[in-house]
Design a protein around this motif. Structure first.
Motif, PDB file in Angstrom:
ATOM      1  N   ALA A 210       0.823  -1.212   0.000  1.00  0.00           N
ATOM      2  CA  ALA A 210       0.000   0.000   0.000  1.00  0.00           C
ATOM      3  C   ALA A 210       0.852   1.256   0.000  1.00  0.00           C
ATOM      4  CB  ALA A 210      -0.924   0.011   1.215  1.00  0.00           C
ATOM      5  N   VAL A 211       2.095   1.137   0.503  1.00  0.00           N
ATOM      6  CA  VAL A 211       3.002   2.288   0.592  1.00  0.00           C
ATOM      7  C   VAL A 211       4.362   1.892   0.040  1.00  0.00           C
ATOM      8  CG1 VAL A 211       4.085   3.987   2.113  1.00  0.00           C
ATOM      9  CG2 VAL A 211       1.818   3.077   2.687  1.00  0.00           C
ATOM     10  N   ALA A 271      -2.579   4.394   6.425  1.00  0.00           N
ATOM     11  CA  ALA A 271      -1.919   5.531   7.076  1.00  0.00           C
ATOM     12  C   ALA A 271      -2.162   6.814   6.285  1.00  0.00           C
ATOM     13  CB  ALA A 271      -0.424   5.273   7.203  1.00  0.00           C
ATOM     14  N   SER A 272      -2.475   7.883   6.991  1.00  0.00           N
ATOM     15  CA  SER A 272      -2.761   9.169   6.347  1.00  0.00           C
ATOM     16  C   SER A 272      -1.489   9.816   5.830  1.00  0.00           C
ATOM     17  CB  SER A 272      -3.435  10.106   7.348  1.00  0.00           C
ATOM     18  OG  SER A 272      -2.522  10.458   8.380  1.00  0.00           O
ATOM     19  N   ASP A 273      -1.667  10.841   4.997  1.00  0.00           N
ATOM     20  CA  ASP A 273      -0.507  11.584   4.501  1.00  0.00           C
ATOM     21  C   ASP A 273       0.257  12.220   5.656  1.00  0.00           C
ATOM     22  OD1 ASP A 273      -1.124  10.894   1.924  1.00  0.00           O
ATOM     23  OD2 ASP A 273      -1.881  12.858   1.331  1.00  0.00           O
ATOM     24  N   ALA A 274      -0.463  12.710   6.651  1.00  0.00           N
ATOM     25  CA  ALA A 274       0.193  13.320   7.810  1.00  0.00           C
ATOM     26  C   ALA A 274       1.039  12.294   8.564  1.00  0.00           C
ATOM     27  CB  ALA A 274      -0.850  13.937   8.736  1.00  0.00           C
ATOM     28  N   ALA A 275       0.507  11.085   8.711  1.00  0.00           N
ATOM     29  CA  ALA A 275       1.250  10.029   9.401  1.00  0.00           C
ATOM     30  C   ALA A 275       2.495   9.642   8.618  1.00  0.00           C
ATOM     31  CB  ALA A 275       0.354   8.817   9.609  1.00  0.00           C
ATOM     32  N   LEU A 276       2.373   9.551   7.305  1.00  0.00           N
ATOM     33  CA  LEU A 276       3.519   9.181   6.471  1.00  0.00           C
ATOM     34  C   LEU A 276       4.561  10.294   6.431  1.00  0.00           C
ATOM     35  CD1 LEU A 276       1.668   7.423   3.515  1.00  0.00           C
ATOM     36  CD2 LEU A 276       2.955   6.340   5.368  1.00  0.00           C
ATOM     37  N   GLU A 277       4.113  11.542   6.416  1.00  0.00           N
ATOM     38  CA  GLU A 277       5.063  12.654   6.423  1.00  0.00           C
ATOM     39  C   GLU A 277       5.873  12.660   7.716  1.00  0.00           C
ATOM     40  OE1 GLU A 277       5.281  17.491   5.668  1.00  0.00           O
ATOM     41  OE2 GLU A 277       3.341  16.522   5.965  1.00  0.00           O
ATOM     42  N   ALA A 278       5.202  12.415   8.835  1.00  0.00           N
ATOM     43  CA  ALA A 278       5.902  12.351  10.114  1.00  0.00           C
ATOM     44  C   ALA A 278       6.903  11.195  10.124  1.00  0.00           C
ATOM     45  CB  ALA A 278       4.900  12.188  11.257  1.00  0.00           C
ATOM     46  N   ALA A 279       6.527  10.063   9.530  1.00  0.00           N
ATOM     47  CA  ALA A 279       7.407   8.897   9.487  1.00  0.00           C
ATOM     48  C   ALA A 279       8.634   9.167   8.626  1.00  0.00           C
ATOM     49  CB  ALA A 279       6.636   7.689   8.967  1.00  0.00           C
ATOM     50  N   LEU A 280       8.432   9.735   7.439  1.00  0.00           N
ATOM     51  CA  LEU A 280       9.558  10.075   6.574  1.00  0.00           C
ATOM     52  C   LEU A 280      10.486  11.082   7.247  1.00  0.00           C
ATOM     53  CD1 LEU A 280       7.997  10.499   3.003  1.00  0.00           C
ATOM     54  CD2 LEU A 280       9.180   8.496   3.930  1.00  0.00           C
ATOM     55  N   SER A 281       9.902  12.058   7.922  1.00  0.00           N
ATOM     56  CA  SER A 281      10.705  13.106   8.560  1.00  0.00           C
ATOM     57  C   SER A 281      11.613  12.531   9.641  1.00  0.00           C
ATOM     58  CB  SER A 281       9.785  14.174   9.153  1.00  0.00           C
ATOM     59  OG  SER A 281       9.048  14.832   8.134  1.00  0.00           O
ATOM     60  N   LEU A 282      11.082  11.615  10.452  1.00  0.00           N
ATOM     61  CA  LEU A 282      11.919  11.005  11.483  1.00  0.00           C
ATOM     62  C   LEU A 282      12.980  10.119  10.838  1.00  0.00           C
ATOM     63  CD1 LEU A 282      12.601  10.604  14.423  1.00  0.00           C
ATOM     64  CD2 LEU A 282      10.878   8.789  14.548  1.00  0.00           C
ATOM     65  N   GLY A 283      12.620   9.405   9.772  1.00  0.00           N
ATOM     66  CA  GLY A 283      13.595   8.576   9.079  1.00  0.00           C
ATOM     67  C   GLY A 283      14.751   9.395   8.537  1.00  0.00           C
ATOM     68  N   ILE A 284      14.453  10.519   7.920  1.00  0.00           N
ATOM     69  CA  ILE A 284      15.497  11.374   7.353  1.00  0.00           C
ATOM     70  C   ILE A 284      16.339  12.015   8.448  1.00  0.00           C
ATOM     71  CG2 ILE A 284      15.837  13.566   6.136  1.00  0.00           C
ATOM     72  CD1 ILE A 284      13.611  12.681   4.223  1.00  0.00           C
ATOM     73  N   ALA A 285      15.694  12.465   9.516  1.00  0.00           N
ATOM     74  CA  ALA A 285      16.430  13.080  10.614  1.00  0.00           C
ATOM     75  C   ALA A 285      17.420  12.097  11.232  1.00  0.00           C
ATOM     76  CB  ALA A 285      15.457  13.596  11.672  1.00  0.00           C
ATOM     77  N   ALA A 286      16.967  10.866  11.453  1.00  0.00           N
ATOM     78  CA  ALA A 286      17.847   9.861  12.055  1.00  0.00           C
ATOM     79  C   ALA A 286      18.981   9.474  11.109  1.00  0.00           C
ATOM     80  CB  ALA A 286      17.027   8.635  12.443  1.00  0.00           C
ATOM     81  N   ALA A 287      18.657   9.279   9.826  1.00  0.00           N
ATOM     82  CA  ALA A 287      19.686   8.889   8.860  1.00  0.00           C
ATOM     83  C   ALA A 287      20.729   9.982   8.676  1.00  0.00           C
ATOM     84  CB  ALA A 287      19.031   8.559   7.522  1.00  0.00           C
ATOM     85  N   SER A 288      20.329  11.247   8.789  1.00  0.00           N
ATOM     86  CA  SER A 288      21.277  12.341   8.608  1.00  0.00           C
ATOM     87  C   SER A 288      22.350  12.331   9.692  1.00  0.00           C
ATOM     88  CB  SER A 288      20.547  13.696   8.600  1.00  0.00           C
ATOM     89  OG  SER A 288      20.012  14.007   9.876  1.00  0.00           O
ATOM     90  N   VAL A 289      21.996  11.845  10.882  1.00  0.00           N
ATOM     91  CA  VAL A 289      22.996  11.718  11.939  1.00  0.00           C
ATOM     92  C   VAL A 289      23.926  10.549  11.642  1.00  0.00           C
ATOM     93  CG1 VAL A 289      23.365  11.287  14.398  1.00  0.00           C
ATOM     94  CG2 VAL A 289      21.471  12.752  13.652  1.00  0.00           C
TER      95      VAL A 289
END
Length: 306
Positions: A210-211, A271-289
């Motif tokens: 689905a995603v 999962a809503s767009d808001a939920a997916l945006e929050a998930a992507l944002s945390l993924g990118i923030a963690a990977a950047s470290v």
């Protein structure tokens, strides 16, 4: 609890010795293992299902995992050596040579790998553990079994073409697993290998998930659903190397979904767009470290912005 099922191994990272020669430093690693460690450090409840050797490297893997809050109870302890990966770094990009045959993870069988009780809230599969035998068959069987019991499946093939011994068999395995997966994560290179030139995300969604999470390096990441595309840009960072970056991204996505209370396949698939945006944002923030420091060294939640 999120179950991470797949490889755990030792990355031999090149480093200069005090004598000026090139040596290697052993670091706990493996794509699925890295995701488990990153999940634990991000505060998620997580367990690991893999083959853990009774040798010293197996003890190191368990020690690092436990220190990061990972429950290793689903992992059988076996009297086989730990899988090794010799890492080569070129311009910060990592390539690997694996020593697999006869090892704790590679020779894992379905009889050794069983579904944990109680069932996990989500399960993660992928990496080289799906390319090798007999462990590939064992992890596939566990994946199909959990999906049939309403456990949401996150699949990251993390494709390494040079490592695939039987391409037809591997493609068939991925097709079977994507048919039951709820979220599939691919890089641009993975998408090209799977679907060929001109491949579109719709080609992947048509196989079952689905995603689709697409990672695009410095361009960030996208979540693609039947509703459309959602893009989150990357963060500016000085890259030390890329070891464990994608694995950490996966952990951020999963930790966010768990924290948002998404339970069961219907909830994850819807999962809503808001939920997916929050998930992507945390993924990118963690990977950047992770990419800002050497080796697969995922951040703790306290290291990320509030």
């Amino acid at each position: 609890m999120i179950l991470c099922a797949g490889e755990a191994l030792i990355d031999m990272i090149p480093a200069e010795t005090t004598g000026g020669e090139t040596g290697y430093v052993p670091r706990a690693g493996g794509a699925v293992y890295n995701t488990a460690v990153a999940l634990g450090r991000l505060g998620a409840q997580v367990s690991l299902a893999t083959g853990l050797s009774t040798d010293a490297f197996g003890a190191l893997l368990e020690e690092v995992a436990a220190a990061s809050g990972v429950d290793c109870a689903p992992s059988p302890r076996v009297n086989r050596p730990t899988t090794l990966a010799m890492v080569t770094l070129t311009g910060g990009q990592a390539s690997y040579a694996f020593y697999m045959r006869g090892t704790a993870m590679n020779d894992l069988t379905g009889a050794e790998l069983t579904a944990p009780e109680p069932l996990p809230e989500m399960a993660v599969f992928g990496g080289i553990s799906l390319m090798a035998e007999p462990c590939g068959a064992a992890f596939e069987a566990l994946c199909l079994s959990l999906a049939a019991k309403d456990v949401p499946i996150f699949l990251d093939p993390n494709i390494r073409p040079g490592f695939i011994a039987d391409e037809a068999a591997y493609r068939a395995r991925l097709a079977r697993m994507m048919a039951v997966a709820d979220i599939v994560k691919l890089s641009d290179e993975d998408l090209l290998w799977l679907a060929g030139p001109g491949a579109a995300p719709a080609d992947i969604l048509a196989q079952g998930p689905a995603v689709l999470c697409l990672t695009r390096g410095a361009e960030g990441a996208e979540a693609v659903t039947a509703r459309g595309r959602l893009h989150v840009p990357a963060r500016a960072v000085i890259v030390a190397d890329t070891v464990g970056a994608g694995d950490t991204f996966n952990a951020g996505v999963l930790a966010s979904l768990q924290a948002q209370g998404l339970r069961g396949r219907d909830a994850v698939r819807g999962a809503s767009d808001a939920a997916l945006e929050a998930a992507l944002s945390l993924g990118i923030a963690a990977a950047s470290v992770t990419v800002s420091r050497a080796g697969a060294n995922p951040p703790w939640r306290s290291e990320l912005p509030a």
